[in-house]
Design an enzyme around this catalytic site. Sequence first.
Site, short mmCIF file in Angstrom:
data_model
loop_
_atom_site.label_atom_id
_atom_site.label_comp_id
_atom_site.label_asym_id
_atom_site.label_seq_id
_atom_site.Cartn_x
_atom_site.Cartn_y
_atom_site.Cartn_z
N ASP A 291 -43.82 32.21 26.23
CA ASP A 291 -43.56 31.94 24.56
C ASP A 291 -42.33 32.32 24.29
OD1 ASP A 291 -44.09 31.47 21.94
OD2 ASP A 291 -46.21 31.30 22.80
N ASP B 257 -53.42 29.26 20.39
CA ASP B 257 -51.99 29.30 21.08
C ASP B 257 -51.83 30.31 22.02
OD1 ASP B 257 -49.44 28.54 21.76
OD2 ASP B 257 -48.48 28.88 19.54
N ALA B 258 -51.98 29.73 23.26
CA ALA B 258 -51.92 30.93 24.46
C ALA B 258 -51.24 30.22 25.57
CB ALA B 258 -53.45 31.04 24.96
N LYS B 259 -50.66 29.04 25.36
CA LYS B 259 -49.90 28.50 26.43
C LYS B 259 -50.18 28.95 28.06
CE LYS B 259 -45.85 28.49 23.12
NZ LYS B 259 -46.65 28.86 22.08
N ARG B 260 -51.89 28.70 28.17
CA ARG B 260 -52.20 29.04 29.42
C ARG B 260 -51.96 27.97 30.57
NH1 ARG B 260 -52.56 33.35 27.18
NH2 ARG B 260 -54.33 34.43 26.87
#
Lengths: 313, 313
Positions: A113, B108-111
Amino acid sequence: MVRIMSFDRLQKKIDEMRNPTVVGLDPALEHIPPDILRKHVTEKGESLEAAAAAVVEFNMGLIDSLCDIVPAVKPQSAYYEALGPDGALALKATCDYARSKGMYVIIDAKRNDIGSTAEAYSSAYLGAVTVGGAEFRPYDADALTVNAYLGSDGIQPFIDAAVKYDKALFALVKTSNPSACELQDMLIAGAGDAGAPRTVYAAVGDLLESISHHTIGEYGYSRVGAVVGATYPEEIEYLRARLHHTFFLIPGYGAQGGSAADVARAFDENGRGAVVNSSRAIIAAWKKTGSDYKESARLEALRMRDELQSAIL
Amino acid sequence: MVRIMSFDRLQKKIDEMRNPTVVGLDPALEHIPPDILRKHVTEKGESLEAAAAAVVEFNMGLIDSLCDIVPAVKPQSAYYEALGPDGALALKATCDYARSKGMYVIIDAKRNDIGSTAEAYSSAYLGAVTVGGAEFRPYDADALTVNAYLGSDGIQPFIDAAVKYDKALFALVKTSNPSACELQDMLIAGAGDAGAPRTVYAAVGDLLESISHHTIGEYGYSRVGAVVGATYPEEIEYLRARLHHTFFLIPGYGAQGGSAADVARAFDENGRGAVVNSSRAIIAAWKKTGSDYKESARLEALRMRDELQSAIL
């Protein structure tokens, strides 16, 4: 107290045990012996809490059985997150127990992020959080995997935390999956070094080296390692020759198809600078042997150690 | 029962409220009014548990104050993970409460990961987990952010879960941070379309469109959206013209520098197809006004709504 740099500690453990293996603690429920899961379901009912308790018992058994022959564990965060908040407790319990047994703990979470949010992730996994006047270490891993797609300002907070708390990270460079090529192998326009175009993954590797040179330890490796898949042996060799200060975490050995000869290319001329992951082949070895899961895991870990030793040294 | 596709539900809410805003629930402790934190510290002592309880109270107040004028919330997982397992409980409580108030929830974890591990993440956030004969929905978000660096086989499990459970995802294409250019703007060797070389981010966008066309809903958008930063308005315009079936999540408005005119470029000719995030400017508006945090958040959300409306429609 003299602090030994995070990857130097890992390397020393590897040297002592003559074993550059990290065991992936990926406790998908189907890898846990049914009697363990059944016991907790009987106690707590069919629940995520019961599943999480089974995961912790399973992991503790594996750690007990492996901690004198394997230097490191790598809990894969996804399998804990899949159990909701109970899974977060299981991840923490697993990390705490592995550390108490002297193991190096790599949380595989591939976090990424920007700015302050990356800082929050680094506090969670590598650093500390302050509430009022008290400081807490939420997970306190030795190293964390991260994804570099956002560029250097998304990685910098992790490096800062690694320096401050004597930790390390591994950024994805070339992953082990079949689709890795789609983005990672694209050739960048314009001449790279030696007139040949660079791939995206080589550019990521170069970026990691350029932002981490101030963190190099005793063995010549920085705090910013790279994930490079065992399934791409030529790329391993290319990257080992290119990234002189980058410690490698190699997934994809065994179940995914990488051989000992493939992963041997990840090591430097002193047989150092890399650690090879095996998950399912070790933690679910009981499915093949039909006997005790702890003993089965130990036998497979010893087999892997011997195979790696003869390929590398 | 006729199921309305996930992004169609979001778009209908946006249309009804005439407000394409998602409020980022990024509860860094310094954004929480001190009296809330103090109350929980008095009750529970200086602890991550107290901090997590304060986060839940803060978020519930924000949701109560915003749910009739803002269609969606986006909890940023990092701030919850930073509170350890207590933070995971706070994330779940936040998602449950927002959903109970009719809000669309984007975690929102952008895994990102490969195969079975990506499947575990998608079970955690979009799908379900089975223990014995019982099924559980660990977080049950409406949508999840993911990172596409691993290529299509790392995204496919999320698409499968989105189709099965009527959910959606947003993959990072062009992020809002200053270093976004380092990897994302690299030009790929060879002619792209119209003879001009493609950037890496355009290639990621193209990949997302190519693997999601079978999931297109009523408004012409697929279940696979894209994150495109408000701080790069020309790139927003380029991507909007290029990616006809991709719903956009736009971070970077306000605090990071993106204006209403900048984000207006993300919308299609019907004023649809995008949602704009604001976090700090809304949730920490009380720091500027010096008055009640709920009322301050509401006033700022109304101001943003009006500003977006006049820029877009």
